[in-house]
Write an enzyme that holds these catalytic residues in place. Structure first.
Site, PDB file in Angstrom:
ATOM      1  CB  CYS A 180      -0.391   0.121   1.612  1.00 46.90           C
ATOM      2  SG  CYS A 180      -0.248   0.042   2.854  1.00 46.90           S
ATOM      3  CG  HIS A 228      15.330 -14.338  14.512  1.00 43.46           C
ATOM      4  ND1 HIS A 228      16.127 -13.187  14.714  1.00 43.46           N
ATOM      5  CD2 HIS A 228      16.162 -15.075  14.039  1.00 43.46           C
ATOM      6  CE1 HIS A 228      17.435 -13.696  14.660  1.00 43.46           C
ATOM      7  NE2 HIS A 228      17.318 -14.730  14.019  1.00 43.46           N
TER       8      HIS A 228
END
Length: 149
Positions: free
Chosen positions: A62, A95
């Site tokens: 966006c 992670h």
């Protein structure tokens, strides 16, 4: 891949890169430039593709990346992060099990976005015990608060 009008041009630039890296692109729109379209509509379409197993990862754009990130994270199992650098694009997967890379079409240029897409698509979750523990806690939070539907 999905975008509103503000990410439309960058999304179209990145599609060829994603395909060149050996990935199939499922473009959920926008398919034409429409200055009046809304990012939540495309965040929902992309999230649905992941939740229903038709795609493994998503790329969402966006203007700033913020609105699309907020909207995408409303869906169960979606872990979207607005990234603006190479490190975050791969570390979010390694992670944190990020499965939607969100970028701002008005914030970053094509070269940086291309590097981020390469990093994101090339990354795998590390399975390090501390990351497994942390993502398990995130999943538990999601399950606890999304049960009410």
């Amino acid at each position: 891949m999905g975008s509103d009008h503000a990410g439309f041009e960058l999304k179209n630039e990145l599609k060829a890169l994603v395909e060149s890296l050996g990935h199939e692109v499922n473009d959920v729109g926008a398919h034409v430039y429409d200055a009046a379209d809304d990012y939540p509509d495309f965040a929902e379409k992309l999230a649905t593709e992941l939740m229903e197993g038709r795609s493994d990862r998503g790329i969402l754009l966006c203007g700033s990346g913020i609105g699309a990130s907020i909207a995408a994270n409303k869906f169960p199992g979606i872990h979207a992060a607005n990234c603006e650098d190479y490190y975050s694009a791969h570390q979010g997967v390694e992670h944190d099990k990020m499965n939607v890379l969100v970028m701002g079409g008005r914030v970053i240029g094509g070269a940086v976005a291309s590097d981020m897409v390469r990093a994101y698509l090339g990354a795998e979750f590390s399975d390090d015990p501390r990351h497994v523990r942390r993502t398990g806690k995130v999943r538990a939070i999601e399950e606890r608060y999304m049960q009410g539907g």
